[in-house]
Design an enzyme around this catalytic site. Structure first.
Site, PDB file in Angstrom:
ATOM      1  N   SER A  33       0.801  -1.337  -0.034  1.00  0.00           N
ATOM      2  CA  SER A  33      -0.058   0.128   0.167  1.00  0.00           C
ATOM      3  C   SER A  33       0.944   1.293  -0.072  1.00  0.00           C
ATOM      4  CB  SER A  33      -0.987  -0.073   1.213  1.00  0.00           C
ATOM      5  OG  SER A  33      -0.054  -0.052   2.406  1.00  0.00           O
ATOM      6  N   CYS A  34       2.079   1.130   0.499  1.00  0.00           N
ATOM      7  CA  CYS A  34       2.933   2.229   0.512  1.00  0.00           C
ATOM      8  C   CYS A  34       3.267   2.590  -1.138  1.00  0.00           C
ATOM      9  CB  CYS A  34       4.460   1.668   0.880  1.00  0.00           C
ATOM     10  SG  CYS A  34       4.306   1.430   2.734  1.00  0.00           S
TER      11      CYS A  34
END
Lengths: 179, 221
Positions: free
Chosen positions: A45-46
């Site tokens: 998700s980064c």
């Protein structure tokens, strides 16, 4: 803002593995050593975002975890952790190393939904929101994004070679592709 | 700086990770022991084979080090993630090495042809089997945790991911990292006769839930 988490040439050597410098969660790394490769391994998700000026041979990368620093409570803050603070901090750091603001190549990857259902719903929001927040932060700084590979449900590894400014991204089961 | 958290502070002052006493750390280790022990027993029942557990550990790790600490990187793993809601919100992650996960599927499916493999090297049938294993494992862990702390804890349905370890782990860490740069991890390794690390269990309480968990264990009043 100070740039205490910036890795300069002086201490990159001791940490480097075959000239590869890891940009961990929330970290900001810049280099003006042409042989250095900055790499964010396993972006989920980064977001990994690169700013590079090939003419000056300067590049930097942030590993953004979250969209917004408003909830941050503890005193110290990782400079690359939040989209709203990471972009200005990275810009500042590459300019300090001599990059020309008008020649910056800016690329990003990540922002995936790694878990597809149920408990993953919250995680979904973070990936998507990270990508949106990074774009907002770039436009607020008057910077233009040249390329992006975000979203979907795959992990990605992003790297940039300082000397050439070449950015590549690779996902599971695939080869590294130029971004 | 702290006004965003006034509401949480009113009900329970956030406990600082470095304030934990040896006794409290021991108690949290016991949480890992009982939680993972219960899950290991479930796994053993499913496979008909003994599953051993390493000594649980409790660590306070800077968030940027969590993926490496957990054995992140680009190696492909199967991760089942359960978000815990209720009195003490947190996150339970169960991770299996890809090879171990395949062997587990073979054992459970009695050597049946798994069918066509997807990009991460697992078939639909294997994925449903692993999801089911993950549901049972994380469910067992959560029940043990709730019983031990006498807290009301509920699961959000577990979600499965098969990908680079760092990508899966960091996505969960992002959830706890909203307000702090440290994560408290209660972790336990699974092992068998051949391999000291076939699987990994972690419970990562939300920072504000730590006090509640310790209160549930009777270690703070």
């Amino acid at each position: 803002m100070t740039t205490s988490t910036v890795t300069t040439n002086a201490n990159t050597r001791s940490r480097s593995l075959a000239d590869s410098l890891k940009v961990g969660l929330g970290q900001l790394v810049v280099s003006s050593d042409p042989t250095d490769v900055l790499v964010a391994v396993g972006l989920g998700s980064c977001i990994g975002l690169v700013m590079a000026d090939t003419s000056r041979k300067v590049a930097g990368m942030v590993h953004v975890m979250l969209p917004d620093s408003a909830l941050h409570t503890s005193g110290q803050m990782l400079h690359g952790k939040y989209a709203d603070t990471a972009i200005p901090a990275l810009l500042d750091a590459v300019l300090r190393l001599g990059a020309d603001r008008n020649r910056l190549v800016i690329k990003m990857a990540g922002g995936s939904q790694m878990f597809s259902s149920g408990s993953g719903a919250g995680v979904l929001n973070i990936g998507t929101r990270n990508a949106v927040a990074v774009r907002e932060s770039l436009s607020k700084a008057g910077l233009k994004l040249q390329a992006a590979q975000t979203g979907g449900s795959v992990g990605r590894t992003l790297d940039v070679t300082v000397g050439t400014g070449v950015v590549t991204v690779r996902a599971v089961g695939g080869a590294a592709q130029p971004l | 700086m702290s006004q965003a958290h006034d509401e949480a502070a009113a009900t329970s002052a956030p406990l600082k990770f470095d304030d934990l006493s040896a006794l409290q750390l021991d108690a949290l280790r016991e949480v890992g022991n009982i939680g993972a022990g219960t899950a290991a027993a479930s796994l053993s029942t499913m496979t008909g084979q003994p599953v051993a557990m390493g000594v649980p550990s409790v660590k306070v790790v800077p968030i940027e080090e969590v993926p490496d600490d957990v054995g992140g990187g680009e190696s492909i793993v199967v991760a089942v993630y359960m978000q815990v809601i209720g009195d003490a919100p947190g996150h339970i992650i169960f991770i299996l090495e890809a090879d171990t996960a395949r062997e587990l599927c073979d054992t459970l499916m009695g050597g049946m042809d798994p069918g066509e493999l997807g990009p991460a090297g697992f078939s639909e049938m294997q994925i449903s089997a692993l999801q089911e294993i993950g549901n049972i494992m994380t469910g067992s862990y959560l029940r043990a945790l709730a019983d031990l702390t006498r807290l009301h804890l509920e699961p959000n349905p577990p979600a499965l991911g098969i990908d680079m370890a760092a990508a899966l782990i960091s996505s969960v860490v992002a959830e706890v990292a909203r307000t702090v740069d440290l994560a408290l991890i209660i972790e336990t390794q699974f092992e068998d006769e051949q391999n000291p690390s076939i699987g990994y269990f972690a419970f990562i309480p939300e920072p504000e839930a730590l006090g509640t968990v310790l209160r549930g264990l009777g270690l703070i009043s």
